[in-house]
Design a protein around this motif. Structure first.
Motif, PDB file in Angstrom:
ATOM      1  N   VAL A 149      32.191 -27.810 -35.541  1.00 42.71           N
ATOM      2  CA  VAL A 149      31.421 -28.385 -34.441  1.00 42.71           C
ATOM      3  C   VAL A 149      31.352 -29.888 -34.661  1.00 42.71           C
ATOM      4  O   VAL A 149      31.004 -30.340 -35.761  1.00 42.71           O
ATOM      5  CB  VAL A 149      29.994 -27.798 -34.404  1.00 42.71           C
ATOM      6  N   ARG A 150      31.670 -30.649 -33.657  1.00 43.90           N
ATOM      7  CA  ARG A 150      31.675 -32.113 -33.801  1.00 43.90           C
ATOM      8  C   ARG A 150      30.290 -32.667 -33.486  1.00 43.90           C
ATOM      9  O   ARG A 150      29.710 -32.390 -32.443  1.00 43.90           O
ATOM     10  CB  ARG A 150      32.699 -32.745 -32.854  1.00 43.90           C
ATOM     11  N   LEU A 151      29.758 -33.474 -34.423  1.00 48.17           N
ATOM     12  CA  LEU A 151      28.532 -34.223 -34.195  1.00 48.17           C
ATOM     13  C   LEU A 151      28.843 -35.711 -34.155  1.00 48.17           C
ATOM     14  O   LEU A 151      29.743 -36.185 -34.853  1.00 48.17           O
ATOM     15  CB  LEU A 151      27.512 -33.960 -35.313  1.00 48.17           C
ATOM     16  N   THR A 152      28.088 -36.443 -33.350  1.00 48.43           N
ATOM     17  CA  THR A 152      28.252 -37.893 -33.325  1.00 48.43           C
ATOM     18  C   THR A 152      27.636 -38.483 -34.599  1.00 48.43           C
ATOM     19  O   THR A 152      26.814 -37.839 -35.262  1.00 48.43           O
ATOM     20  CB  THR A 152      27.554 -38.507 -32.108  1.00 48.43           C
ATOM     21  N   PRO A 153      27.990 -39.708 -34.964  1.00 45.24           N
ATOM     22  CA  PRO A 153      27.380 -40.337 -36.145  1.00 45.24           C
ATOM     23  C   PRO A 153      25.856 -40.371 -36.087  1.00 45.24           C
ATOM     24  O   PRO A 153      25.180 -40.160 -37.101  1.00 45.24           O
ATOM     25  CB  PRO A 153      27.980 -41.740 -36.150  1.00 45.24           C
ATOM     26  N   THR A 154      25.299 -40.635 -34.912  1.00 43.09           N
ATOM     27  CA  THR A 154      23.843 -40.680 -34.786  1.00 43.09           C
ATOM     28  C   THR A 154      23.245 -39.292 -34.954  1.00 43.09           C
ATOM     29  O   THR A 154      22.208 -39.123 -35.612  1.00 43.09           O
ATOM     30  CB  THR A 154      23.438 -41.274 -33.423  1.00 43.09           C
TER      31      THR A 154
END
Length: 224
Positions: A149-154
C-alpha cells in the motif's frame, strides 16, 4: 507484576481503584497529595501513574512536569476537569492519556494495558499491525491483503508518530508541530485531510475507525 502509583485525594475513589487494581493482579502504591506522589515515585519507580489533577497541595500539571523531568513513566490523568483546554494542557505537559470522571473501570484498564504495552523510550518500534495491514517502519512499507500500500511522505510521518506509542493519545498540536513545523500548530484541517486518507487506506471501515482513533478537540491515538 506491574507497579501502579495511584494519586488522588478522594478516599472512596482511591480505595475503589486499589481494589480493582489488586483484582487484576497489579501491585499498587497510593498517594493523596502531590508531594507524596513525587516522593513515592522517587523511591520506587512505578510502571504507570494514575493521576488526579485537583490535589490539595500541588496542581497535577506540575506533578506531570516533575515526573517528566526524570522519567518516561506512562501517566494517565483521571480528572473532573472536562474542557478541551485542560486536556490539552495535561497532554502537552507530558501525560499519555486523559480520562474524565466519572469513567468506567473497563475503559480505564483498557487504556492502562495500552500504555504498558508501549515500547520503552529509545527502543526501536517493531513491526505493528493496523487491522489486516502490517507496517514495517524501518522499511517504510505497508503490506495488506492485496499487497503493498502506498503512503505519501506526510502520511508516513503521521503514522510513525502514532505507532511509536501504541495506545497513547498524541495531541493534534504535537503532530502538526512535528510534521509541519512550529508555526502550523493551529492548522487542524491538515490533520482531518490526512487522517481521512490514512483511514481510507488502512481501516476496514473508514467511517468508523477502529485503529486510528480521534479524540475530538484533543488529538489522535493508534489503538492496537
Amino acid at each position: 507484576m506491574s507497579h501502579i502509583l495511584v494519586v488522588d485525594d478522594e478516599p472512596q475513589l482511591l480505595r475503589a481503584l486499589k481494589i480493582n487494581l489488586h483484582a487484576r493482579h497489579y501491585s499498587v502504591l497510593t498517594a493523596a497529595t502531590g508531594q507524596a506522589a513525587l516522593d513515592s515515585a522517587g523511591q520506587t519507580t512505578p510502571d504507570a501513574v494514575l493521576l488526579d489533577l485537583g490535589l490539595p497541595d500541588l496542581d497535577g500539571i506540575d506533578i506531570i512536569r516533575g515526573l517528566r523531568a526524570w522519567s518516561p513513566v506512562p501517566i494517565i490523568v483521571l480528572s473532573g476537569r472536562e474542557s478541551s483546554a485542560d486536556k490539552v494542557r495535561a497532554l502537552d505537559a507530558g501525560a499519555d492519556d486523559y480520562l474524565t470522571k466519572p469513567f468506567s473501570m473497563d475503559e480505564l484498564f483498557a487504556r492502562l494495558r495500552a500504555v504498558l504495552r508501549r515500547p520503552p523510550v529509545g527502543q526501536p518500534v517493531p513491526r505493528v499491525t493496523v487491522g489486516a495491514y502490517e507496517i514495517d517502519v524501518a522499511a517504510t512499507t505497508v503490506t495488506g491483503p492485496a499487497g503493498l500500500v502506498r503512503l505519501t511522505p506526510t502520511e508516513w510521518k503521521i503514522l510513525t508518530l502514532l505507532v511509536a506509542t501504541p495506545g497513547r493519545l498524541v495531541p493534534g498540536r504535537q503532530i502538526l508541530r512535528e510534521v509541519w513545523g512550529p508555526d502550523q500548530e493551529e492548522r487542524g484541517n491538515y490533520l482531518r485531510v490526512y487522517f481521512a486518507g490514512l483511514r481510507r487506506k488502512l481501516e476496514p471501515n473508514p467511517a468508523r475507525p477502529r485503529y486510528l482513533v480521534t479524540e475530538p478537540g484533543i488529538g489522535y491515538r493508534y489503538q492496537p
